[in-house]
Design a protein around this motif. Sequence first.
Motif, mmCIF file in Angstrom:
data_model
loop_
_atom_site.group_PDB
_atom_site.id
_atom_site.type_symbol
_atom_site.label_atom_id
_atom_site.label_comp_id
_atom_site.label_asym_id
_atom_site.label_seq_id
_atom_site.Cartn_x
_atom_site.Cartn_y
_atom_site.Cartn_z
ATOM 1 N N SER A 238 0.844 -1.199 0.000
ATOM 2 C CA SER A 238 0.000 0.000 0.000
ATOM 3 C C SER A 238 0.873 1.239 0.000
ATOM 4 N N THR A 239 0.296 2.334 -0.461
ATOM 5 C CA THR A 239 0.972 3.630 -0.485
ATOM 6 C C THR A 239 0.050 4.670 0.148
ATOM 7 N N ALA A 240 0.631 5.520 0.994
ATOM 8 C CA ALA A 240 -0.121 6.610 1.619
ATOM 9 C C ALA A 240 0.035 7.864 0.767
ATOM 10 N N ILE A 241 -1.081 8.537 0.465
ATOM 11 C CA ILE A 241 -1.047 9.780 -0.304
ATOM 12 C C ILE A 241 -1.819 10.858 0.439
ATOM 13 N N HIS A 250 -4.142 9.054 3.491
ATOM 14 C CA HIS A 250 -5.014 7.926 3.156
ATOM 15 C C HIS A 250 -4.186 6.880 2.413
ATOM 16 N N SER A 251 -4.316 5.627 2.847
ATOM 17 C CA SER A 251 -3.563 4.534 2.234
ATOM 18 C C SER A 251 -4.443 3.751 1.278
ATOM 19 N N PHE A 252 -3.873 3.382 0.136
ATOM 20 C CA PHE A 252 -4.577 2.601 -0.875
ATOM 21 C C PHE A 252 -3.658 1.488 -1.361
ATOM 22 N N ALA A 253 -4.290 0.408 -1.791
ATOM 23 C CA ALA A 253 -3.518 -0.737 -2.281
ATOM 24 C C ALA A 253 -2.881 -0.422 -3.625
ATOM 25 N N GLY A 262 5.843 1.689 -12.513
ATOM 26 C CA GLY A 262 4.768 2.449 -11.884
ATOM 27 C C GLY A 262 3.680 1.549 -11.320
ATOM 28 N N PHE A 263 2.566 2.176 -10.961
ATOM 29 C CA PHE A 263 1.463 1.440 -10.359
ATOM 30 C C PHE A 263 0.194 2.287 -10.413
ATOM 31 N N ARG A 264 -0.927 1.651 -10.047
ATOM 32 C CA ARG A 264 -2.222 2.331 -10.010
ATOM 33 C C ARG A 264 -2.813 2.240 -8.610
ATOM 34 N N LEU A 265 -3.692 3.173 -8.313
ATOM 35 C CA LEU A 265 -4.512 3.118 -7.105
ATOM 36 C C LEU A 265 -5.974 3.232 -7.530
ATOM 37 N N THR A 266 -6.824 2.424 -6.905
ATOM 38 C CA THR A 266 -8.265 2.518 -7.136
ATOM 39 C C THR A 266 -8.876 3.266 -5.963
ATOM 40 N N GLY A 313 -13.162 -2.881 -3.130
ATOM 41 C CA GLY A 313 -12.286 -3.883 -2.543
ATOM 42 C C GLY A 313 -11.551 -4.674 -3.604
ATOM 43 N N ILE A 314 -11.988 -4.567 -4.855
ATOM 44 C CA ILE A 314 -11.287 -5.235 -5.941
ATOM 45 C C ILE A 314 -9.861 -4.689 -6.083
ATOM 46 N N GLY A 315 -9.649 -3.429 -5.678
ATOM 47 C CA GLY A 315 -8.331 -2.801 -5.801
ATOM 48 C C GLY A 315 -7.219 -3.585 -5.126
#
Length: 415
Positions: A238-241, A250-253, A262-266, A313-315
């Motif tokens: 997870s990454t906090a942004i 806020h942290s997202f998977a 790179g990567f994506r956040l949902t 939650g699919i993220g």
Amino acid sequence: MTTSLDRASVELPPLASAPRRLLKHPLLMHHNRLAALVLVVNVLWAYASWPLSDRTLAHAALANLALAVLIRQQYVINLLFRLATSAPTHWPLRLRWTLGKVYHFGGLHMGGALAGAAWFLALTLRTTNRPLLAVSWSLVALLAVIVATALPPFRSRHHDTFEKIHRFGGWTALALFWTHTLMSAPGPLPVAVLALVTFSVALPWLRLRKVDVRAERPSPHVALARFDYGETPFAGSSTAISRSPLTEWHSFANVPAPGESGFRLTISRAGDWTGSFIDDLPPKVWTKGITTAGVANIEVLFRKVVYVATGSGIGPCLPHLLAAEVPSRLVWATREPRTTYGDALVDEILAVQPHAVVWDTSRRGKPDMVALACAAYRDFGAEAVICISNKKLTWQVVHGLERRGIPAYGAIWDS
């Protein structure tokens, strides 16, 4: 997008024996067991060290508060996950089931914080030095506020306030601890421990940076944020942004794509901050800290797993589905998946999960997720179920399955 598992009524496995069901009660989850273990160890140590000197009280307070801070450090968390998930899949399932609860480490944080505050209160009650007494009681009052606002009734209703108190109160408490320690003519050990704790607290902020983000909005409910600033996190992290780094994080998977940088956040609409992000789609955000392992990393302990997700939650599930490190089956209940998340994302999911159960709640209503999880677990021959959903449904699925002897995992909202 569905299989024969796509049905609302499934015969559930029988409940486990009464003693085993008792151990699976939410109040006896591993998080609370670890907190109790810390408190019991402190009581036994106090008994063995009686009568207690001021030095003993001070060292006990510092040791417990250091535990509370260090167990939340991102490198420590990643190490705990690495150690727990290194067990081979031929080990007994009962043992791997327990190792999979590694993400309950927050119980050590809670137990250490409670014990440390109690030890420091005891030390303060014996303090007679007036300048030291002023610092001591200020720290006791601050610790009491931090502990009280961290309790579930307050934290769940006022989470943003809890985070601010925990952050700024924690920094202030650390400064007061330094003041108290230096005024008490400490030896080298307390200073070294405090220096380690201070470095641990500062380390995530030393990695603070503002980065570009390319965001798209497939629907008013969801934003897909893409990052490529030279870091490709591992699947299940997870990454906090933040848009205001001192006030709210806020942290997202992370969703890295195999073979791509790179990567994506949902990011789904779940409050003021996420709503503002989706509506505004900022070109830049702040990131900090170290990429940190999440609950679904325990998948490697099992030969096959079932992922149960609702809505966004699919993220957190997606990077594991894409990586396909462990054979898995997806059960996803959401409202109008293609309209909400876009054809591209849904097609990407179905490309790696052609037998997924995708339940459109706008057409079919809310399903019995415990029943669907049980059916997927049985028909796929899985060893465990990982649920990513809201708090109420996650606990309903996890405890509903574990009471039937099925290893199940999901977030416990302890931070």
